[in-house]
Design a protein around this motif. Structure first.
Motif, PDB file in Angstrom:
ATOM      1  N   ASP A 106     -46.075 123.801  -9.760  1.00 41.37           N
ATOM      2  CA  ASP A 106     -44.715 124.299  -9.600  1.00 41.37           C
ATOM      3  C   ASP A 106     -43.736 123.134  -9.419  1.00 41.37           C
TER       4      ASP A 106
ATOM      5  N   ARG B 117     -43.165 121.470 -12.794  1.00 46.33           N
ATOM      6  CA  ARG B 117     -42.251 122.245 -13.639  1.00 46.33           C
ATOM      7  C   ARG B 117     -40.811 122.082 -13.165  1.00 46.33           C
TER       8      ARG B 117
ATOM      9  N   ALA C 163     -46.658 130.435 -12.026  1.00 44.65           N
ATOM     10  CA  ALA C 163     -47.414 129.192 -12.194  1.00 44.65           C
ATOM     11  C   ALA C 163     -48.884 129.420 -11.845  1.00 44.65           C
TER      12      ALA C 163
ATOM     13  N   ASP D 243     -50.141 117.717 -19.312  1.00 52.63           N
ATOM     14  CA  ASP D 243     -49.467 117.614 -18.019  1.00 52.63           C
ATOM     15  C   ASP D 243     -50.131 116.547 -17.166  1.00 52.63           C
TER      16      ASP D 243
END
Length: 146
Positions: A19, A22, A34, A81
């Motif tokens: 989270d 993001r 999430a 990511d």
């Protein structure tokens, strides 16, 4: 610091970092979405997630998505990511996560691992280059849907 493959047992701590990641990219906080996203990726084995843990606290993560190289007839990975908490930056966490990613890809006999980063993300770019990553000769095109 330890680098471990995340399991459902680490989902809560991972959700917090995911989270934050993001939000770093300008997305409004939404921990429940999430969490559901990560939980589904993990349950369906659609991603490999590594976490960096220090003194019992999760301080970073890297998430790989599998893909394939048709030309090489091999699997490949997208490092989609990677995130390190603000207070843990500059301590080698990103480097340790990247090395674990490389190890995983080599163990899976992957053709390559690829990632994208912003041109102004100077620190990340320096790290990737120090780890012998290079920019390829291809131009990326994208079309977004909703």
């Amino acid at each position: 610091m330890e680098i471990l493959q995340a399991t459902m047992h680490e989902l809560e701590e991972l959700t917090v970092l995911f989270d934050e990641y993001r939000q770093f990219y300008g997305i409004e906080s939404d921990k429940s979405s999430a969490k559901a996203f990560l939980q589904l990726r993990m349950a369906l084995k659609e991603s490999v997630i590594f976490i960096a843990v220090e003194n019992g606290k999760t301080i970073g993560f890297a998430q790989l998505y599998p893909t394939f190289s048709s030309i090489a007839l091999q699997c490949a990975y997208i490092l989609n990511d990677i995130y390190v908490t603000e207070d843990a930056r500059g301590q080698g966490v990103g480097k340790a996560l990247m090395k674990k990613v490389f190890q995983c890809c080599e163990q899976q006999h992957a053709r390559y691992v690829t990632l994208q980063t912003a041109t102004d993300n100077v620190n990340a770019r320096k790290l990737y280059e120090k780890l012998d990553m290079m920019q390829d000769q291809y131009s990326n095109y994208v079309k977004y849907f909703s």
